[in-house]
Design an enzyme around this catalytic site. Structure first.
Site, PDB file in Angstrom:
ATOM      1  N   LYS A  11      -1.341  -9.350  -5.267  1.00 46.87           N
ATOM      2  CA  LYS A  11      -0.748  -8.842  -6.510  1.00 46.87           C
ATOM      3  C   LYS A  11       0.454  -9.680  -6.896  1.00 46.87           C
ATOM      4  O   LYS A  11       1.076 -10.380  -6.083  1.00 46.87           O
ATOM      5  CB  LYS A  11      -0.359  -7.373  -6.384  1.00 46.87           C
ATOM      6  CG  LYS A  11       0.774  -7.068  -5.383  1.00 46.87           C
ATOM      7  CD  LYS A  11       2.185  -7.284  -5.931  1.00 46.87           C
ATOM      8  CE  LYS A  11       3.252  -7.035  -4.886  1.00 46.87           C
ATOM      9  NZ  LYS A  11       4.605  -7.500  -5.279  1.00 46.87           N
ATOM     10  N   ASP A 137       3.264  -0.131  -0.981  1.00 50.59           N
ATOM     11  CA  ASP A 137       2.347  -0.879  -1.842  1.00 50.59           C
ATOM     12  C   ASP A 137       0.873  -0.566  -1.567  1.00 50.59           C
ATOM     13  O   ASP A 137      -0.001  -0.976  -2.336  1.00 50.59           O
ATOM     14  CB  ASP A 137       2.547  -2.393  -1.667  1.00 50.59           C
ATOM     15  CG  ASP A 137       3.782  -2.908  -2.392  1.00 50.59           C
ATOM     16  OD1 ASP A 137       4.303  -2.193  -3.271  1.00 50.59           O
ATOM     17  OD2 ASP A 137       4.224  -4.030  -2.073  1.00 50.59           O
TER      18      ASP A 137
END
Length: 292
Positions: A11, A137
């Site tokens: 990401k 996350d």
């Protein structure tokens, strides 16, 4: 024997703001998270004999409970009293300790895979609820795509796919301590904040120009001072034709968004020529309509 192959996508943060430091020491954030097309490969193989075996192509990474992928398998297998075993083969391609959620995405992929290979029947939401215990996350890495992350990063709101464009990712040969960055941020004294609301509005409007103009990362105020190469890579990307370029997460990875592949490739070659980074990848956005 049953085996499945998984792709653990990395990401970037299109925008990252730290709202405040809480009394418990955690930082409240508002971030726009975006999955990109580079990934680690993970093979899960069910074994008749009990236990977890983790193999990795990088010798410096732990292959026991010091690795989030191992802990993810152990969490689910302990909870559901799985009698069989599993072998995890991890091929790392994402930069390590780079602000791209490499460990968290491996963890998320193993949660997904163990749930499937042992037929545990958990929904994605149930996996996300368990994943947050391993890392803030991890729920996002299970969700993927474009999302607004709030709280400590675990409160997620799905956003529409961003307009596709070439993404250039460069990780300089340095290591950055996330703990160091946050300890030196002085979040409650910040005098400016990225326009996260404006970016979310631009995403809803499908306005790539509006998205790029609002790309900011408040953590750069700490990391760039310590590591000037981050500013050098950003400048190189912009001078080579990027719409914009910022650092991802707490760094040191830098990314830029480009109008076309030819321009992005020119920037990639320039970064390599100047020896600003050796790990340089030309990719694009991963959208939620793509398959795992």
């Amino acid at each position: 024997m049953e085996q499945i192959k998984l792709k653990a996508y990395g990401k970037i943060n299109l925008g990252l703001d730290v709202v405040r430091r809480r009394e418990d020491g955690y930082h409240e954030v508002r971030m726009v998270m975006q999955t990109v097309g580079i990934y680690d490969s993970i093979y899960l193989t069910k074994k008749d004999t009990p236990g977890i075996t983790l193999k990795c192509n990088l010798s410096f990474l732990p292959v026991d409970e010091g690795n989030l992928a191992y802990r993810a398998a152990k969490m689910l297998m302990d909870e559901f009293d799985v009698k069989e075993g599993v072998e995890i083969s991890l091929r790392k391609y994402l930069p390590v300790a780079a602000g791209m959620a490499g460990g968290s995405t491996d963890c998320a992929a193993v949660l997904f895979g163990v749930n499937r290979i042992f037929h545990l029947g958990l929904t994605k939401r149930q996996l996300m609820e368990r994943g947050v215990k391993l890392g803030a996350d991890v729920p996002y890495c299970l969700m993927r795509g474009t999302a607004l992350a709030e709280g400590i990063g675990e409160k997620l709101t799905r956003l529409p796919d961003v307009p596709q464009c070439p993404v250039l990712i460069a990780k300089p040969p340095i290591s950055v301590s996330t703990k160091f960055v946050y300890e030196n941020l002085h979040a409650n004294e910040l005098t400016w904040h990225p326009d996260i609301d404006g970016m979310v509005a631009a995403i809803h409007a499908g306005d790539l120009t509006g998205i790029c103009s609002r790309m900011e990362n408040v953590l750069e105020t700490v990391t760039e001072k310590e590591y000037p190469v981050i500013s050098q890579i950003k400048d190189c990307m912009k001078q080579s034709g990027a719409y914009n370029s910022i650092m991802s997460g707490s760094g040191p990875t830098v990314f830029g968004l480009f109008p076309d592949e030819a321009t992005a490739e020119k920037a990639r070659q320039e970064i390599l020529k100047k020896e600003l980074a050796r790990q340089v990848y030309l990719t694009n956005f991963f959208t939620i309509n793509e398959r795992r």
